[in-house]
Design a protein around this motif. Structure first.
Motif, PDB file in Angstrom:
ATOM      1  N   THR A  26     -12.710  -3.611 -22.403  1.00  0.00           N
ATOM      2  CA  THR A  26     -12.227  -3.807 -20.974  1.00  0.00           C
ATOM      3  C   THR A  26     -13.200  -4.372 -20.243  1.00  0.00           C
ATOM      4  OG1 THR A  26     -10.686  -2.128 -21.170  1.00  0.00           O
ATOM      5  CG2 THR A  26     -11.108  -2.780 -19.042  1.00  0.00           C
TER       6      THR A  26
ATOM      7  N   THR B 240     -14.006   2.007 -15.398  1.00  0.00           N
ATOM      8  CA  THR B 240     -13.835   1.976 -16.614  1.00  0.00           C
ATOM      9  C   THR B 240     -14.994   2.881 -17.008  1.00  0.00           C
ATOM     10  OG1 THR B 240     -15.138  -0.144 -16.521  1.00  0.00           O
ATOM     11  CG2 THR B 240     -12.659  -0.341 -16.687  1.00  0.00           C
TER      12      THR B 240
ATOM     13  N   GLY C 229      -9.000  -5.727 -24.266  1.00  0.00           N
ATOM     14  CA  GLY C 229      -9.332  -4.735 -23.288  1.00  0.00           C
ATOM     15  C   GLY C 229      -8.147  -4.411 -22.477  1.00  0.00           C
TER      16      GLY C 229
END
Length: 309
Positions: A215, A222, A241
């Motif tokens: 990601t 994240t 992602g």
């Protein structure tokens, strides 16, 4: 519109879209993508601190983002009702992306209302939220409800005689069943909305196989683990992602060519990766017999019933 064109997002200026679970993962990126189109995004989150960090992160990418935070715990029916009342008090809702959910639990856990955690949060919580918000969604010009499904529905069947898995609990099966319930309800809701003459449309979308490690980085949002480069390269052949996995959900919420009853997901091999496209769900997710039983059970357990107008 081609699949490549769907890699971006259509404009949604002045639309009001509610996203549950908006503080992390898919929900965060759906919210960021929607904000970039000009939509007013309601971040429906359980934790205020995480919601505020998500809003700050979105504004770092989309400086003029129009955001609102509403505290919502889908594992608590009282919280769900209160959140719906707060959202509805601000006017019509153009779209609801019912994304929040629990993914996997090795031991059986329950919600504050005593439901098995994954079924209770992923399905029953959203069943209640949708029911409470339907009048506000119906008040929009063309209201839309996007239920977030999963490729995991392929590997499960609902056991409505033991929906809370009291007799035998397996975490991965509980998740798959909860997502199958989400999808079964989503498809059935659209059929009933059409039969009632409602302008609201219900559909399902899924993110494919989306992993945190692939990601785009968003500080404080994240969380990547270090993995060897060859393994990351191998992962990219069958997964993507969460930013890319969010695109079918975003498109389902605001795409001009999206219709009720549809199922959107990645267009790649086995629907694991790719651009937003119409895809097929398993036949058992469309069973009207199972859907009727699930609907009645969900209404009885949550003590709410969708009002279809």
């Amino acid at each position: 519109m081609s699949a490549d064109a769907r890699g971006g997002s259509p404009r949604a200026t002045r639309r009001r879209v509610v996203v549950t679970g908006a503080s992390a993962g898919l929900g965060y990126f759906v919210s960021e993508q929607l904000a970039a189109t000009g939509a007013r995004v309601v971040l429906a989150c359980r934790d205020e601190g995480r919601a505020e960090r998500a809003a700050e992160s979105i504004r770092a990418v989309v400086p003029d983002a129009d955001l609102q935070i509403v505290l919502t715990d889908l594992a608590d029916l009282a919280s769900t009702r209160a959140a719906a009342e707060q959202i509805a008090a601000d006017g019509p809702v153009d779209a609801l992306v019912a994304n929040a959910g629990v993914v996997g639990s090795r031991r059986r856990r329950v919600t504050s209302d005593g439901f098995e955690l994954q079924f209770g949060t992923n399905h029953l919580g959203h069943f209640a939220l949708v029911s409470h918000l339907l009048p506000a969604i119906a008040a929009a010009e063309a209201g839309r409800i996007v239920h977030v499904g999963s490729i995991a529905h392929r590997f499960a069947r609902l056991d409505l005689d033991d929906p809370m898995m009291v007799r035998q609990y397996r975490g991965h099966l509980a998740y798959s069943r909860s997502k199958l319930a989400v999808m079964t309800f989503g498809f059935e809701l659209d059929r009933r909305l059409r039969e009632s003459g409602s302008t609201v449309r219900s559909l399902v979308a899924h993110p494919g196989f989306s992993l945190e490690n692939l990601t785009e980085r968003r500080p404080g949002i994240t969380r990547r683990r270090w993995l060897p480069s060859p393994l990351i390269g191998l992962m990219r052949t069958v997964s993507q992602g969460k930013d890319q996995g969010a695109r079918p959900l975003t498109y389902a919420a605001i795409g001009a060519d999206v219709q009720g009853g549809e199922y959107w997901g990645p267009d790649g091999w086995f629907q694991l990766t790719g651009s937003p496209a119409l895809v097929r769900a398993q036949r058992h997710a469309h069973s009207r017999k199972v859907a009727a039983r699930l609907w009645n059970l969900s209404s009885r357990l949550t003590r709410v019933h969708p009002i279809l107008e």
